[in-house]
Design a protein around this motif. Sequence first.
Motif, PDB file in Angstrom:
ATOM      1  N   VAL A   1     159.960  40.462  99.870  1.00 33.71           N
ATOM      2  CA  VAL A   1     161.354  40.217  99.435  1.00 33.71           C
ATOM      3  C   VAL A   1     161.387  40.855  97.939  1.00 33.71           C
ATOM      4  N   CYS A   2     162.139  41.643  97.411  1.00 41.64           N
ATOM      5  CA  CYS A   2     162.281  42.063  96.022  1.00 41.64           C
ATOM      6  C   CYS A   2     163.803  42.228  95.409  1.00 41.64           C
ATOM      7  N   ASN A   3     163.837  42.488  94.175  1.00 41.32           N
ATOM      8  CA  ASN A   3     165.164  42.827  93.939  1.00 41.32           C
ATOM      9  C   ASN A   3     165.048  43.987  92.770  1.00 41.32           C
ATOM     10  N   SER A   4     166.087  44.978  92.849  1.00 37.23           N
ATOM     11  CA  SER A   4     166.147  45.887  91.655  1.00 37.23           C
ATOM     12  C   SER A   4     167.711  45.949  91.089  1.00 37.23           C
ATOM     13  N   GLY A   5     168.239  44.738  91.113  1.00 36.93           N
ATOM     14  CA  GLY A   5     169.734  44.645  90.488  1.00 36.93           C
ATOM     15  C   GLY A   5     169.230  44.012  89.160  1.00 36.93           C
ATOM     16  N   HIS A   6     170.456  43.988  88.223  1.00 36.01           N
ATOM     17  CA  HIS A   6     169.884  43.698  86.893  1.00 36.01           C
ATOM     18  C   HIS A   6     169.515  42.054  86.679  1.00 36.01           C
TER      19      HIS A   6
ATOM     20  N   ARG B   1     158.095  51.286 108.505  1.00 34.52           N
ATOM     21  CA  ARG B   1     158.674  49.972 108.325  1.00 34.52           C
ATOM     22  C   ARG B   1     159.982  49.877 108.305  1.00 34.52           C
ATOM     23  N   LYS B   2     160.609  48.878 108.708  1.00 31.83           N
ATOM     24  CA  LYS B   2     161.890  48.504 108.653  1.00 31.83           C
ATOM     25  C   LYS B   2     162.447  48.028 106.896  1.00 31.83           C
ATOM     26  N   ILE B   3     162.938  48.884 106.271  1.00 29.03           N
ATOM     27  CA  ILE B   3     163.164  48.545 105.006  1.00 29.03           C
ATOM     28  C   ILE B   3     164.995  48.179 104.771  1.00 29.03           C
ATOM     29  N   VAL B   4     164.970  46.971 104.468  1.00 28.30           N
ATOM     30  CA  VAL B   4     166.596  46.468 104.216  1.00 28.30           C
ATOM     31  C   VAL B   4     166.977  46.826 102.866  1.00 28.30           C
ATOM     32  N   VAL B   5     167.958  47.479 102.540  1.00 33.36           N
ATOM     33  CA  VAL B   5     168.560  47.746 101.397  1.00 33.36           C
ATOM     34  C   VAL B   5     169.809  47.239 101.247  1.00 33.36           C
ATOM     35  N   ALA B   6     170.037  46.022 100.415  1.00 32.61           N
ATOM     36  CA  ALA B   6     171.279  45.446 100.152  1.00 32.61           C
ATOM     37  C   ALA B   6     172.133  46.126  99.031  1.00 32.61           C
ATOM     38  N   GLY B   7     173.159  46.567  99.476  1.00 33.95           N
ATOM     39  CA  GLY B   7     173.953  47.576  98.501  1.00 33.95           C
ATOM     40  C   GLY B   7     173.760  48.702  98.400  1.00 33.95           C
TER      41      GLY B   7
ATOM     42  N   VAL C   1     160.502  44.570 104.898  1.00 33.22           N
ATOM     43  CA  VAL C   1     160.694  44.763 103.310  1.00 33.22           C
ATOM     44  C   VAL C   1     162.238  44.727 102.925  1.00 33.22           C
ATOM     45  N   PHE C   2     162.637  43.859 102.130  1.00 34.32           N
ATOM     46  CA  PHE C   2     164.089  43.705 101.779  1.00 34.32           C
ATOM     47  C   PHE C   2     164.153  43.925 100.319  1.00 34.32           C
ATOM     48  N   ILE C   3     165.164  44.689  99.891  1.00 33.26           N
ATOM     49  CA  ILE C   3     165.223  45.150  98.577  1.00 33.26           C
ATOM     50  C   ILE C   3     166.908  45.056  98.084  1.00 33.26           C
ATOM     51  N   THR C   4     167.045  44.055  97.136  1.00 31.43           N
ATOM     52  CA  THR C   4     168.706  43.857  96.735  1.00 31.43           C
ATOM     53  C   THR C   4     168.933  44.667  95.432  1.00 31.43           C
ATOM     54  N   VAL C   5     169.950  45.541  95.596  1.00 29.19           N
ATOM     55  CA  VAL C   5     170.557  46.263  94.748  1.00 29.19           C
ATOM     56  C   VAL C   5     172.120  46.129  94.574  1.00 29.19           C
ATOM     57  N   THR C   6     172.461  44.720  94.424  1.00 29.05           N
ATOM     58  CA  THR C   6     173.949  44.754  94.478  1.00 29.05           C
ATOM     59  C   THR C   6     174.522  44.345  93.295  1.00 29.05           C
TER      60      THR C   6
ATOM     61  N   GLY D   1     175.438  51.135  96.564  1.00 28.03           N
ATOM     62  CA  GLY D   1     175.955  51.766  95.237  1.00 28.03           C
ATOM     63  C   GLY D   1     175.129  52.863  94.949  1.00 28.03           C
ATOM     64  N   TRP D   2     175.016  53.470  93.801  1.00 29.16           N
ATOM     65  CA  TRP D   2     174.246  54.616  93.312  1.00 29.16           C
ATOM     66  C   TRP D   2     172.777  54.270  93.416  1.00 29.16           C
ATOM     67  N   CYS D   3     172.351  53.007  93.051  1.00 29.39           N
ATOM     68  CA  CYS D   3     171.047  52.564  93.098  1.00 29.39           C
ATOM     69  C   CYS D   3     170.624  52.348  94.540  1.00 29.39           C
ATOM     70  N   GLY D   4     171.392  51.753  95.240  1.00 29.51           N
ATOM     71  CA  GLY D   4     171.072  51.782  96.748  1.00 29.51           C
ATOM     72  C   GLY D   4     171.074  52.860  97.626  1.00 29.51           C
ATOM     73  N   LYS D   5     171.899  53.868  97.181  1.00 24.73           N
ATOM     74  CA  LYS D   5     171.654  55.089  97.741  1.00 24.73           C
ATOM     75  C   LYS D   5     170.469  55.760  97.375  1.00 24.73           C
ATOM     76  N   GLY D   6     169.973  55.661  96.108  1.00 21.25           N
ATOM     77  CA  GLY D   6     168.648  56.285  95.663  1.00 21.25           C
ATOM     78  C   GLY D   6     167.186  55.690  96.370  1.00 21.25           C
ATOM     79  N   VAL D   7     167.574  54.306  96.589  1.00 22.03           N
ATOM     80  CA  VAL D   7     166.445  53.620  97.085  1.00 22.03           C
ATOM     81  C   VAL D   7     166.522  54.006  98.681  1.00 22.03           C
ATOM     82  N   SER D   8     167.614  53.995  99.441  1.00 24.42           N
ATOM     83  CA  SER D   8     167.638  54.265 100.721  1.00 24.42           C
ATOM     84  C   SER D   8     167.152  55.658 101.043  1.00 24.42           C
ATOM     85  N   LEU D   9     167.506  56.447 100.145  1.00 24.77           N
ATOM     86  CA  LEU D   9     166.892  57.932 100.404  1.00 24.77           C
ATOM     87  C   LEU D   9     165.543  58.190 100.060  1.00 24.77           C
ATOM     88  N   ARG D  10     164.800  57.563  99.031  1.00 21.58           N
ATOM     89  CA  ARG D  10     163.373  57.631  99.103  1.00 21.58           C
ATOM     90  C   ARG D  10     162.647  56.754  99.995  1.00 21.58           C
TER      91      ARG D  10
END
Length: 458
Positions: A329-334, A247-253, A304-309, A255-264
């Motif tokens: 579409v989903c979000n993992s920012g506060h 899948r093409k997973i788009v990680v917005a941001g 799949v889109f994940i925002t963590v900005t 930072g530390w969270c975005g790095k972790g999400v992209s890696l996994r």
Amino acid sequence: MNNVVVPAPAATIKHDIANIALAEKGKKRILWADHDMPVLANIRERWEREKPLLGLRMAACLHVTAETANLVRTLKAGGADLLLVASNPLSTQDDVAASLVKDFSIGVAAIHGEKPPTYYKHVAMALDHRPHVTMDDGADLVTAMTFISLDWLNKFDPEKQKPVRDWAEKFTPEQRKTLFNDLIGSMEETTTGVIRLRAMEKKGFLKFPVIAVNDAETKHFFDNRYGTGQSTIDGIIRATNTLIAGRKIVVAGYGWCGKGVSLRARGLGAQVIVTEVNSVRALEAAMDGFAVMSMADAAKVGDVFITVTGNMHIIRREHFLVMKDGAMVCNSGHFDIEIDLVALNKETELYTPNVRPEVEEFRLKSGKRIYVIGAGRLVNLAAAEGHPASVMDMSFATQALATEYCVKERGKLAAKVHEVPRFIEEFVSNTKLASMGITIDTMTSEQVDYVNEWEHGT
Ligand code: ADE
């Protein structure tokens, strides 16, 4: 250490929770998480003897999870009289809340799915506890206390935040100014909270010391990166059972969270696309091997889109309009403002809630379907159980020790945002390593001399 002493009758403990009958399940989950929280257990054992928080009232506005339960058990073991309230309407685990009240005699005001007036009723209960120390995940308590002490009651949303305003109005404007004068300090758990607090400090409104627990390496290197990385993907998979591979997973941001999400996501075989506004981070993502592009381009190709900005309206109307049919579409920012759901609603012809638990379908006028997971709120807590205990062990051990430090330094810390002292980070990392059976090297005296000298050349 399971300090399960004879619990006081629930009726004598302050609480507003969904269902006390869920306690048995909650207790099992709390004790299960405790197995993976050895650093916190080490602190709890010492605090049971030393009672560094004795006589202090505390209010904690945190995600009410099994991991948080072990933190508040530790604070209680240290002598604190504590009330725990939710820091997000969807993150409360009702069974955990029930067990804290019933089995551990700890006050809790939090109900999964609570609407904003109930959320703020609970915030008002936290303020009414008249805390000497507060703990925030997103700075809601500090913000409310600051508005009240400035007598800026008109800053509270008249509908959503009415309970806090009503509570503050019990006091005269003169009383409001001094209402929180007993506050020794506050701890902040998350990046978004620290950003709010630094802005508050810069504008001269921060009236007490705050410790930026998030900024400790023992917190964000692990919790933000490996915790968010794993639990975000976990939330997406639990909610949708979608295959990540290919899948093409788009990680917005990035930072530390975005790095972790992209890696996994990459680890599970996704083709990861990163979007960023910070050029250095964008470059870092590119050199870490990810595709980097603007959201305008990513919107057309992502599955799949994940925002963590930590910022707002990252995915907007123009992006929804070009997305593929079936995009998720989903979000993992506060906060739940990273995805512009108002714009999505405006473009929607047919809305179907609950196509699966935590998944809503928005059928656009074009016929295209877009799926929102976890209502745009923290997907890792709304659709999964948040970060695993092993990583929260380090975050919450840092929280506990920062609290002890703040109390010990009572009256000596300036009204500003403080870093966690290095000795705390060293204790947490050394204790964690020991619990993992890992031994590391120490410098020889020759090496100590070498790094302290400047005359040595090649
Ligand atoms: N934030 C992210 N995951 C969490 C968890 N498991 N408990 C408390 N706060 C969290």
